[in-house]
Enzyme design. Structure first.
Site, PDB file in Angstrom:
ATOM      1  N   LYS A  31       0.828  -1.216   0.000  1.00 44.71           N
ATOM      2  CA  LYS A  31       0.000   0.000   0.000  1.00 44.71           C
ATOM      3  C   LYS A  31       0.856   1.257   0.000  1.00 44.71           C
ATOM      4  O   LYS A  31       0.510   2.246  -0.644  1.00 44.71           O
ATOM      5  CB  LYS A  31      -0.947   0.016   1.195  1.00 44.71           C
ATOM      6  N   THR A  32       2.014   1.236   0.708  1.00 51.09           N
ATOM      7  CA  THR A  32       2.854   2.434   0.745  1.00 51.09           C
ATOM      8  C   THR A  32       3.410   2.740  -0.640  1.00 51.09           C
ATOM      9  O   THR A  32       3.431   3.899  -1.072  1.00 51.09           O
ATOM     10  CB  THR A  32       4.007   2.260   1.758  1.00 51.09           C
ATOM     11  N   ASP A 216      -4.153   7.334   5.070  1.00 53.66           N
ATOM     12  CA  ASP A 216      -3.680   5.968   5.302  1.00 53.66           C
ATOM     13  C   ASP A 216      -4.370   5.402   6.545  1.00 53.66           C
ATOM     14  O   ASP A 216      -4.805   6.149   7.420  1.00 53.66           O
ATOM     15  CB  ASP A 216      -2.166   6.002   5.493  1.00 53.66           C
ATOM     16  N   GLU A 217      -4.460   4.080   6.627  1.00 54.95           N
ATOM     17  CA  GLU A 217      -5.048   3.392   7.788  1.00 54.95           C
ATOM     18  C   GLU A 217      -6.431   3.959   8.115  1.00 54.95           C
ATOM     19  O   GLU A 217      -6.755   4.237   9.276  1.00 54.95           O
ATOM     20  CB  GLU A 217      -4.125   3.514   9.020  1.00 54.95           C
ATOM     21  N   GLN A 247      -7.897  -5.116   9.678  1.00 55.65           N
ATOM     22  CA  GLN A 247      -6.863  -4.654  10.608  1.00 55.65           C
ATOM     23  C   GLN A 247      -7.348  -3.507  11.498  1.00 55.65           C
ATOM     24  O   GLN A 247      -6.535  -2.759  12.042  1.00 55.65           O
ATOM     25  CB  GLN A 247      -5.609  -4.221   9.836  1.00 55.65           C
ATOM     26  N   ARG A 602       2.235 -10.264  10.704  1.00 52.14           N
ATOM     27  CA  ARG A 602       3.514  -9.573  10.897  1.00 52.14           C
ATOM     28  C   ARG A 602       4.669 -10.486  10.491  1.00 52.14           C
ATOM     29  O   ARG A 602       5.783 -10.023  10.283  1.00 52.14           O
ATOM     30  CB  ARG A 602       3.735  -9.186  12.373  1.00 52.14           C
TER      31      ARG A 602
END
Length: 741
Positions: A31-32, A216-217, A247, A602
């Site tokens: 995504k980044t 973002d998020e 998430q 993770r």
């Protein structure tokens, strides 16, 4: 700009620039990269960076995003890539008068909040056992997140004795904040929302400026953050939000999953793009995570996939008790560490901080280095907090909480009754406590042993305030550390604890240097106000050290946004994970399940899950049942026996740092390294005392901030210097960091 290295969906998202866009980006789906290429593409198409706003949730994520954009398109000065809190701070700094504050307002962190609440409870004779500070603080925060002040709280409550007491505390808390020219974190967001709502011209100013907004998020936004973004995006509708409903793990602190689930209702013309290809984890880890998260009803349909190998199966071990669980994990780390895999590639992610102690003990016994995140924060150490309070007084002399913290740090012979009298006098005079103790008549009335030290404290802070624009942050810090007597009081204790505190204070100066260096590279001024804001807003993820050579211990909540080759998730038991309170609530159970999904994703290469048949937690021991999440996980993906490969450890003779003599067979003279602590202490004192040196007209000098210059004139209290960089400056004697060349 070449977008060939993006996959089809990433490229589609990067090229879609007009209108609302929802990017559902699963864990590790790039995504980044997608966001940074979308920003770079906008700039390449002629859009000014000044017109772009990108909002993240951590300073670390914001810094990484800026670096990656600038790597693609060069300098992006003028573009806002900020956290929600930093964005709010910037808006409030620009419009502090409309917000009802003075320019130099400060931000109170959780420690300051609790100190203020403690004072209020004491003043109102409220029993802290019946009304714990954490309980009151949580209620106030929840009310602010819902955009309810004290009066709104009063209206929506059944007004019984308990709610009346909370109302009185909340009301006084807000009054004291305003009096101290301070805001807490929730105020930053709430005041920004009110600023945009109440001043259409200010809202229009930011709407005109930000033609393109990216968040973002987005699944972690709360009610107020959602409202701010909707207001800013209303004019152009060019809002791109990136997130993953799987998430959303912060509902307990206000995050509202409906913001992302209902995005298409809020923006009917929105385009939805799913990023489902994962670049982080091997196939078995993704399959295992999906077998758990698919049991949630409140989610959008998607499934992560990868073209990587399936990799190792997930290792699951059920140990006899929690101590054996910790020992088992330490043994596995010792087996797996070796050539090609350092300790910093391992993480132990637990549900509660209370679990960490067993792992610390086990790792210490195994002589395995570790770092803890979410533990006792660096910024919350007593000595660091003391110096931050001194620095805050330089910015805002009305900060009563900061003043009360340091008036007797170091000991100055000021008792509680004297402080009460000073506070009463300051209230009568309608001035700050710092102004009160700056009055010679007031100082003369203090106990004899307190006069000189209090006078020195007030003079030091006031000199730093008056010379703030002529000093680097590090100069201010050195002067406060030395001239207030803080460093000297620690040195005179001659204890290991005092030496450790001095070491921490010097380590904090390294952090200041890093901040000044970052600003210098960006060709931006390093201001004390901005530094204090950074200290106040840094989160656990911002403090994570990569390549530390240490195993990382942290809560699952703090691990979001990070990744590790090898992850251990202990405590997979009902009542612990998921917690007792979650089992009977479908909504809470779904959030716990999302937390489990976050933890599992993770891991890049290896995932270990453990549980204990008998666990002692908070002083109570009990037998446990395996977590519902273990029962949901596809058993075909589990390897109960474990498959860690034994890697021979390097022998002590081969370890780096062990001297084996010179290659020619002759021993070198014994090497005695310099003592960095003593060296740093000497440097701090030397810098703080520069202002005491005498100069004459015609002297060539070097200033810490302005560079080389020539002394034009010296007076009783000032020294006038002409600098190559900034021209003529009049500096205060006793504070000017000048070296004679």
């Amino acid at each position: 700009m070449n977008l060939d290295h993006l996959n089809t969906k990433q490229r589609e998202a990067a090229l879609h620039t007009e209108g609302p866009l929802l990017i559902l980006a699963g864990a590790g789906s790039g995504k980044t990269a997608t966001m940074t290429h979308r920003i770079a593409y906008l700039i390449e198409q002629g859009m000014s960076p000044y017109k772009i706003l990108a909002v993240t949730f951590t300073n670390k994520a914001a810094a990484e995003m800026r670096q990656r954009v600038e790597k693609l398109v060069g300098n992006c000065s003028g573009m806002w890539i900020l956290t929600f809190h930093s964005m709010s701070l910037r808006m409030l700094r620009e419009h502090y008068e409309e917000a009802g504050y003075e320019r130099n307002f400060v931000v109170y962190d959780t420690v300051d909040q609790k100190a203020l609440l403690k004072n209020i409870l004491k003043e109102q004779n409220i029993d802290v056992k019946e009304y714990p500070i954490n309980y009151i603080s949580a209620i106030i925060s929840k009310e602010k997140e819902a955009d309810r002040g004290p009066e709104e709280y009063k209206q929506q409550q059944e007004f019984n004795l308990r709610s009346k007491i909370i109302y009185n505390v909340y009301k006084e808390y807000q009054k004291q904040l305003k009096k101290n020219n301070a805001m807490d974190f929730d105020d930053l967001l709430r005041n920004t929302l009110h600023l945009l709502r109440n001043y259409p011209s200010i809202l229009e100013e930011y709407q005109r400026r930000f033609s393109y907004i990216m968040v973002d998020e987005y699944q972690d936004t709360n009610h107020i953050q959602y409202q701010i973004i909707r207001l800013l995006a209303k004019a152009h509708q060019n809002l791109c939000v990136v997130g993953d409903d799987d998430q959303c793990i912060y509902e307990w602190r206000g995050a509202d999953i409906r913001n992302i689930l209902d995005f298409e209702k809020d923006f009917p013309s929105a385009k939805v793009i799913k990023l489902e290809q994962n670049y982080r984890s091997c196939g078995n880890i993704l399959e295992a995570a999906h077998s758990v998260i698919r049991n949630n009803r409140g989610r959008k349909d998607k499934k992560l996939w990868t073209d990587q190998d399936k990799g190792h199966k997930i290792v699951y071990s059920r140990l006899s008790n929690d101590k054996e669980e910790a020992s088992y994990i330490a043994r596995e780390i010792a087996l797996l560490e070796g050539p090609g895999r350092d300790y910093d590639q391992f993480a132990i992610l637990y549900r509660t901080n209370a679990q960490s102690r067993n792992f610390e003990d086990a790792l210490r016994r195994a002589r395995i280095p570790y770092q803890i995140l979410s533990g006792f924060s660096f910024y919350e150490r007593k000595e660091t907090k003391d110096m931050i309070s001194y620095m805050r007084l330089v910015v805002n002399p009305r900060d009563e909480i900061a003043f009360l913290r340091v008036i007797n740090e170091p000991k100055r012979g000021i008792g509680a009754k004297t402080v009460e009298k000073l506070t009463a006098l300051a209230n009568i005079r309608n001035e700050s406590l710092l102004d009160t103790i700056s009055d010679e008549e007031v100082i003369a009335g203090l106990p004899a042993k307190a006069r000189d030290s209090v006078r020195q404290m007030a003079e030091t802070i006031n000199l730093c305030r008056s010379e703030k624009e002529n000093l680097r942050i590090s100069d201010i810090y050195d002067n406060l550390l030395v001239r207030t007597g803080y460093m000297k009081s620690l040195e005179e204790q001659h204890t290991q604890e005092a030496d450790a505190r001095i070491e921490n204070l010097l380590d904090f100066k390294s952090f200041i240097y890093d901040f000044e260096k970052e600003k210098s590279i960006l060709n931006e001024p390093a201001t004390l106000e901005e530094f204090l804001e950074k200290v106040a807003t840094d989160g656990d993820a911002d403090k994570y050290e990569t390549e530390s050579g240490k195993v990382t211990l942290m809560t699952l909540h703090s691990a979001k946004g990070l990744e590790f080759p090898v992850v251990f998730m202990p405590g997979m038991e009902d009542g612990l994970f998921p917690g007792h309170r979650s089992i009977d609530s479908e909504e809470k159970l779904e959030e716990e399940r999302r937390l489990c999904y976050v933890g599992m994703t993770r891991a890049r290469e290896r995932l270990f899950l453990t549980s204990a048949e008998y666990r002692v937690l908070y002083g109570n021991g009990d037998f446990t049942r395996e977590s519902i999440f273990m029962r949901e996980l596809d058993s075909r993906l589990l390897d109960s026996a474990g498959d860690a490969v034994y890697v021979p450890r390097r022998s002590d003779n081969n370890r780096l740092g062990i001297s084996t003599g010179k290659s020619d067979g002759f021993n070198e003279p014994e090497y005695r390294p310099y003592d960095p602590l003593q060296y740093a202490k000497k440097a701090v004192k030397s810098n703080a005392m520069l202002g005491d040196k005498e100069f004459s007209e015609g002297d060539k000098v070097e200033h810490g901030k302005f560079g080389p210059g020539l002394v034009l004139e010296t007076g009783e209290k000032t020294i006038t210097v002409v600098f190559d960089s900034v021209g003529i400056k009049k500096l205060a004697k006793g504070m000017a960091p000048l070296k004679k060349l």
